[in-house]
Write a protein that holds these residues in place. Sequence first.
Motif, PDB file in Angstrom:
ATOM      1  N   LEU A  63       0.792  -1.211   0.000  1.00 16.96           N
ATOM      2  CA  LEU A  63       0.000   0.000   0.000  1.00 16.96           C
ATOM      3  C   LEU A  63       0.831   1.270   0.000  1.00 16.96           C
ATOM      4  O   LEU A  63       0.517   2.214  -0.728  1.00 16.96           O
ATOM      5  CB  LEU A  63      -0.963  -0.011   1.189  1.00 16.96           C
ATOM      6  N   PRO A  64       1.918   1.401   0.804  1.00 21.53           N
ATOM      7  CA  PRO A  64       2.687   2.643   0.771  1.00 21.53           C
ATOM      8  C   PRO A  64       3.322   2.923  -0.585  1.00 21.53           C
ATOM      9  O   PRO A  64       3.738   4.054  -0.849  1.00 21.53           O
ATOM     10  CB  PRO A  64       3.763   2.406   1.838  1.00 21.53           C
ATOM     11  N   LEU A  65       3.398   1.897  -1.452  1.00 21.32           N
ATOM     12  CA  LEU A  65       4.009   2.112  -2.751  1.00 21.32           C
ATOM     13  C   LEU A  65       3.023   2.612  -3.789  1.00 21.32           C
ATOM     14  O   LEU A  65       3.410   2.947  -4.917  1.00 21.32           O
ATOM     15  CB  LEU A  65       4.625   0.787  -3.241  1.00 21.32           C
ATOM     16  N   LEU A  66       1.724   2.643  -3.442  1.00 21.82           N
ATOM     17  CA  LEU A  66       0.741   3.074  -4.418  1.00 21.82           C
ATOM     18  C   LEU A  66       0.938   4.554  -4.729  1.00 21.82           C
ATOM     19  O   LEU A  66       1.005   5.379  -3.829  1.00 21.82           O
ATOM     20  CB  LEU A  66      -0.672   2.863  -3.876  1.00 21.82           C
ATOM     21  N   LEU A  67       1.000   4.900  -5.983  1.00 22.14           N
ATOM     22  CA  LEU A  67       1.176   6.294  -6.388  1.00 22.14           C
ATOM     23  C   LEU A  67      -0.140   6.967  -6.692  1.00 22.14           C
ATOM     24  O   LEU A  67      -0.227   8.193  -6.700  1.00 22.14           O
ATOM     25  CB  LEU A  67       2.090   6.366  -7.625  1.00 22.14           C
ATOM     26  N   VAL A  68      -1.183   6.163  -6.992  1.00 25.14           N
ATOM     27  CA  VAL A  68      -2.473   6.748  -7.287  1.00 25.14           C
ATOM     28  C   VAL A  68      -3.540   5.956  -6.567  1.00 25.14           C
ATOM     29  O   VAL A  68      -3.367   4.783  -6.279  1.00 25.14           O
ATOM     30  CB  VAL A  68      -2.773   6.745  -8.805  1.00 25.14           C
ATOM     31  N   ALA A  69      -4.614   6.617  -6.207  1.00 28.61           N
ATOM     32  CA  ALA A  69      -5.765   5.943  -5.615  1.00 28.61           C
ATOM     33  C   ALA A  69      -7.015   6.570  -6.179  1.00 28.61           C
ATOM     34  O   ALA A  69      -6.967   7.678  -6.712  1.00 28.61           O
ATOM     35  CB  ALA A  69      -5.734   6.077  -4.093  1.00 28.61           C
ATOM     36  N   LEU A  70      -8.131   5.883  -6.067  1.00 28.62           N
ATOM     37  CA  LEU A  70      -9.349   6.397  -6.662  1.00 28.62           C
ATOM     38  C   LEU A  70     -10.008   7.421  -5.764  1.00 28.62           C
ATOM     39  O   LEU A  70      -9.896   7.364  -4.547  1.00 28.62           O
ATOM     40  CB  LEU A  70     -10.319   5.238  -6.908  1.00 28.62           C
ATOM     41  N   LEU A  71     -10.737   8.348  -6.399  1.00 27.92           N
ATOM     42  CA  LEU A  71     -11.459   9.385  -5.671  1.00 27.92           C
ATOM     43  C   LEU A  71     -12.932   9.269  -6.042  1.00 27.92           C
ATOM     44  O   LEU A  71     -13.273   9.171  -7.200  1.00 27.92           O
ATOM     45  CB  LEU A  71     -10.930  10.772  -6.055  1.00 27.92           C
ATOM     46  N   ALA A  72     -13.778   9.311  -5.015  1.00 30.73           N
ATOM     47  CA  ALA A  72     -15.230   9.331  -5.219  1.00 30.73           C
ATOM     48  C   ALA A  72     -15.725   8.117  -5.982  1.00 30.73           C
ATOM     49  O   ALA A  72     -16.726   8.176  -6.681  1.00 30.73           O
ATOM     50  CB  ALA A  72     -15.652  10.600  -5.928  1.00 30.73           C
ATOM     51  N   PRO A 106      -3.677  11.902  -3.993  1.00 30.69           N
ATOM     52  CA  PRO A 106      -3.531  11.438  -2.613  1.00 30.69           C
ATOM     53  C   PRO A 106      -4.820  10.824  -2.098  1.00 30.69           C
ATOM     54  O   PRO A 106      -5.911  11.126  -2.593  1.00 30.69           O
ATOM     55  CB  PRO A 106      -3.203  12.727  -1.841  1.00 30.69           C
ATOM     56  N   LEU A 107      -4.693   9.929  -1.140  1.00 33.47           N
ATOM     57  CA  LEU A 107      -5.877   9.344  -0.533  1.00 33.47           C
ATOM     58  C   LEU A 107      -6.682  10.431   0.167  1.00 33.47           C
ATOM     59  O   LEU A 107      -6.118  11.332   0.793  1.00 33.47           O
ATOM     60  CB  LEU A 107      -5.485   8.270   0.481  1.00 33.47           C
ATOM     61  N   PRO A 108      -8.012  10.364   0.076  1.00 30.63           N
ATOM     62  CA  PRO A 108      -8.828  11.357   0.767  1.00 30.63           C
ATOM     63  C   PRO A 108      -8.574  11.343   2.277  1.00 30.63           C
ATOM     64  O   PRO A 108      -8.152  10.331   2.848  1.00 30.63           O
ATOM     65  CB  PRO A 108     -10.270  10.906   0.455  1.00 30.63           C
ATOM     66  N   GLU A 109      -8.846  12.463   2.924  1.00 29.91           N
ATOM     67  CA  GLU A 109      -8.582  12.575   4.358  1.00 29.91           C
ATOM     68  C   GLU A 109      -9.424  11.607   5.175  1.00 29.91           C
ATOM     69  O   GLU A 109      -9.017  11.175   6.250  1.00 29.91           O
ATOM     70  CB  GLU A 109      -8.844  14.008   4.827  1.00 29.91           C
ATOM     71  N   ASP A 110     -10.622  11.274   4.678  1.00 29.01           N
ATOM     72  CA  ASP A 110     -11.483  10.367   5.434  1.00 29.01           C
ATOM     73  C   ASP A 110     -11.280   8.911   5.029  1.00 29.01           C
ATOM     74  O   ASP A 110     -12.098   8.052   5.346  1.00 29.01           O
ATOM     75  CB  ASP A 110     -12.949  10.753   5.265  1.00 29.01           C
ATOM     76  N   CYS A 111     -10.176   8.622   4.337  1.00 23.91           N
ATOM     77  CA  CYS A 111      -9.892   7.257   3.892  1.00 23.91           C
ATOM     78  C   CYS A 111      -9.414   6.407   5.062  1.00 23.91           C
ATOM     79  O   CYS A 111      -8.611   6.845   5.883  1.00 23.91           O
ATOM     80  CB  CYS A 111      -8.844   7.287   2.788  1.00 23.91           C
ATOM     81  N   LEU A 112      -9.903   5.168   5.117  1.00 18.08           N
ATOM     82  CA  LEU A 112      -9.456   4.204   6.124  1.00 18.08           C
ATOM     83  C   LEU A 112      -8.736   3.071   5.409  1.00 18.08           C
ATOM     84  O   LEU A 112      -9.349   2.058   5.052  1.00 18.08           O
ATOM     85  CB  LEU A 112     -10.646   3.659   6.915  1.00 18.08           C
ATOM     86  N   PRO A 113      -7.425   3.198   5.164  1.00 24.27           N
ATOM     87  CA  PRO A 113      -6.701   2.110   4.500  1.00 24.27           C
ATOM     88  C   PRO A 113      -6.387   1.001   5.486  1.00 24.27           C
ATOM     89  O   PRO A 113      -6.369   1.221   6.702  1.00 24.27           O
ATOM     90  CB  PRO A 113      -5.421   2.788   4.019  1.00 24.27           C
ATOM     91  N   PRO A 114      -6.140  -0.220   5.004  1.00 21.22           N
ATOM     92  CA  PRO A 114      -5.704  -1.287   5.910  1.00 21.22           C
ATOM     93  C   PRO A 114      -4.340  -0.969   6.482  1.00 21.22           C
ATOM     94  O   PRO A 114      -3.522  -0.305   5.856  1.00 21.22           O
ATOM     95  CB  PRO A 114      -5.664  -2.528   5.009  1.00 21.22           C
ATOM     96  N   SER A 115      -4.087  -1.449   7.708  1.00 26.59           N
ATOM     97  CA  SER A 115      -2.827  -1.092   8.358  1.00 26.59           C
ATOM     98  C   SER A 115      -2.032  -2.271   8.885  1.00 26.59           C
ATOM     99  O   SER A 115      -0.880  -2.124   9.211  1.00 26.59           O
ATOM    100  CB  SER A 115      -3.105  -0.129   9.528  1.00 26.59           C
ATOM    101  N   GLY A 116      -2.607  -3.448   8.984  1.00 30.26           N
ATOM    102  CA  GLY A 116      -1.829  -4.572   9.491  1.00 30.26           C
ATOM    103  C   GLY A 116      -2.726  -5.719   9.915  1.00 30.26           C
ATOM    104  O   GLY A 116      -3.939  -5.574  10.012  1.00 30.26           O
ATOM    105  N   ASP A 117      -2.133  -6.882  10.161  1.00 32.53           N
ATOM    106  CA  ASP A 117      -2.907  -8.049  10.566  1.00 32.53           C
ATOM    107  C   ASP A 117      -3.481  -7.872  11.957  1.00 32.53           C
ATOM    108  O   ASP A 117      -2.859  -7.289  12.840  1.00 32.53           O
ATOM    109  CB  ASP A 117      -2.022  -9.308  10.547  1.00 32.53           C
ATOM    110  N   ARG A 135     -14.063   5.109   2.701  1.00 31.80           N
ATOM    111  CA  ARG A 135     -14.317   6.474   3.142  1.00 31.80           C
ATOM    112  C   ARG A 135     -15.557   6.513   4.038  1.00 31.80           C
ATOM    113  O   ARG A 135     -16.419   5.635   3.971  1.00 31.80           O
ATOM    114  CB  ARG A 135     -14.500   7.404   1.942  1.00 31.80           C
ATOM    115  N   THR A 136     -15.640   7.564   4.846  1.00 34.27           N
ATOM    116  CA  THR A 136     -16.753   7.694   5.792  1.00 34.27           C
ATOM    117  C   THR A 136     -17.607   8.924   5.529  1.00 34.27           C
ATOM    118  O   THR A 136     -18.650   9.073   6.164  1.00 34.27           O
ATOM    119  CB  THR A 136     -16.216   7.774   7.234  1.00 34.27           C
TER     120      THR A 136
END
Length: 857
Positions: A11-20, A219-230, A345-346
């Motif tokens: 995930l930290p290597l992603l350069l683009v993410a989707l919006l809306a 950039p990922l939106p501010e209200d984005c909840l990406p996965p963070s770990g097991d 997103r929330t």
Amino acid sequence: MSKMMARWRLLPLLLVALLAGAVMPAAASAAPGEDLSDSFETLQDHWLPVSGNWQVSDGAAESSAVNDEHGHKLALFGHRLAGDGGVTVTFELTGKAGTSTWGGVSVHRAGVLDGYTTSGYTALIRRNGEMAIIKADGGNGVTYLARTDTDARPGEGPVSLTFEVAGDLLSASVAGTTITATDSSFRDGGVSIFAHRDTVVSVAQFEAEGLAPADDTVPLPEDCLPPSGDMTEPDRGDVLISDNRLGVIMNRLAQETGPQASAFERLMDDVAADVEREPFAPSVWFVPFFYNDPDGHREARDGLQEDANAAYRLALAYRLTGEAAYGESAASFVEAWTYDVECFRTSEDSALAFSYHFPAMVFAADLLRETEVWSAAAEADFASMLRQQALEISSAIAGRGNNWGNWGVTLSTAIAAYLGDDDLMGEQVERAREHIEGQIDADGHLSEEVTRNGGVGDYGIWYSHFSLLPALLTAEIAEPHGYDLFSYENSHGLNLGDAVEILAGWVESPESFPYFDGPVEDLANVRTIDYLREVGVSAHSMSHFEIAGSRYELPVVNRLLAVERPMTTIHAAPHLTLTHGDMSERSPEFDPRLVVSPAKVDESALERGEVTVTGSGFAPDSEVVLSVNGTEAESKRTDNDGTVVFVLSGPLPIGEHVVAVSAVEGSAEAQLEVVGDPDQTPGDVPSEEDLTPGTEGGIAVPASASEGAVITVSFSADLAGERVELWIFSQPTYMGAHTVDANGTVSVALPEGIVGERRIAAYGAERNIIGWDRITVRAAGGSDGGSGDDGSDNDAGDSSTDGLGASEETSEDDGVDGRGDLAETGFVGVGAAIAAIMAIASGVMLLRVRRQAGIGD
């Protein structure tokens, strides 16, 4: 490495993410000085809709709704204006709006998501003809560099606005009028089309020259909840459909009884379509406000709705039919939402839509876990997603006071149940109680819902349904975990059943609904979800009456159910008629019973396998576990009548034993007494010479007891599980071989006909004496016989109460009197080291169980 962990590391290597929720455009290549022309036959890959509902229609890109205070934004993606160059955009403004609303184009924009106040220069033309060049101040403000009035009127038809850059010189032209300004704040950057938030903008043509390739990223939106770990917490719990309930449903289907028969046919009709579906898990979960972007709202929301409901229906069909293909298909939907969504997103309607559809995904996972169709690794990853992301989404709205809050609590409660999180469950139940207190008014209606739709009330019945469904689901999920929300009353003395009764009365007689003055036919979704009928879908708004009908005595609900069944819905829990019609976890359908035959057996008969354990009253084809003294021995499945038979064989210590059979639908216990064989008296009789002062102690018996009474002999705790022989002197009389229990005691009956002052001795396996103690044995008539065998003394003051030697003067516990004999021998407390004792006891028992052929196999 699990799939989720691999994705998290990437995930930290992603350069683009989707919006809306839009598909990320591919960057179009352009050489320095390249021109680009677009007449908007389609919205090509080099455009990114940043804000607004951008759609192409009739050769124009139009945005009619916007969700950003800075207006409509359509960004050129993968290109920048490299120094000098120019842009011409042809557009018009429509819809009802003020004369100061405007449209325009910006250049030298820094970030692809930047607004006209964030970076770059913007040339704009207002409906009243004013043209201006503005510079972004980097926050929410702008600086006007130039402005003038023109003859252009974008609200009356298309206008073409040209914006050019030559070094520090900026120029804007429209309808033969040009303005210029000089500024050097922004020297390079992207291009975007903008329009005021209070207008509708339609762009028919775009021309640009002097473009160069741009490595644009979003950039990922501010209200984005990406996965963070097991998250590897092992606990799990039942959610909505327990194994017991599945057993009831299967039994009714087999007998073709109850509302389940017709409801199952409806389920299988839906499943036939579900197996043809492919998962719709977006890279970014986002649902815009319905009133701002109804089409975008429906597209994003319906994808989760259809996936979650399909997963649940397929999982339910799998468990009811055993068809693995259904389960595998259900698992594919769950895994898609576990692995494919990079950002949850929330904001806007995202949290609400997620909370009223995703519970079905949790219910599906609950049915799939620990089955052959879903791997343990994938299940653990799903649990991680629940803890880290789904819970954050539901928590974002759980505190709201209306149906939003109810749906947030329902999803949070389902997550708490799935993860076996007692603390989280308690928190959600408390919130649910607060909602019952705040939402149900003194006359039983839901004050937050009955006047919905701007106070008109035509949606009041629908929103009451939409609020009570999650409230009842929360109560249903919480009850197996020890919480009764069905009976909980607020300060008005009302509970959920009272609110359902009021609502059901309006459903039966809509004209009685007092919060709407219009025609009855204008009331929305009274029994079914009306707008779905227009697209050929049948779904009920009142399906939650199935839960209420099984929990409360509500005749009006029963009348409605008789007419409307079978019912299903689109929110959270489809097919409630199948899973909850006419059944309640409070009223068990099963009555497990157990018979051990014979109930009293000698050791050799037990070795020969002459003891039968028969369990009845279980669910058909239910897994039943046999245990003896708390130690699991074997498991088998019941037959079609809910009966199972075990055969015991093997050594068990002389004494009482607890035999139990248990299943998800309940358990039952019975006693088995093992006695010594009649001819088992040892031929080698010990001598009274063993009873010396040096061997006194080591055991403790009551000070006195009646002949034939059962007494407790206490040993040192470290003898638990050991086999001992007991003898009574002076004439050596055998009292049997016994196993010291986990409490360090043995229960034994005193022989008949031996009275007076006696000594009881205990011997170990090698006939070594363990110790001895004194006892006064009274004749059945009350005489202790003095010191001889003929019973000459009388001890009327020693009143035995229970065969354990307790008297009014001496308080004894478990046969240990107050003389302190055990303390003198260094004897430790009988309750010590229970864990170690139990381990020894289970090792000594070595119980063997043989299956009886043909029963329950």
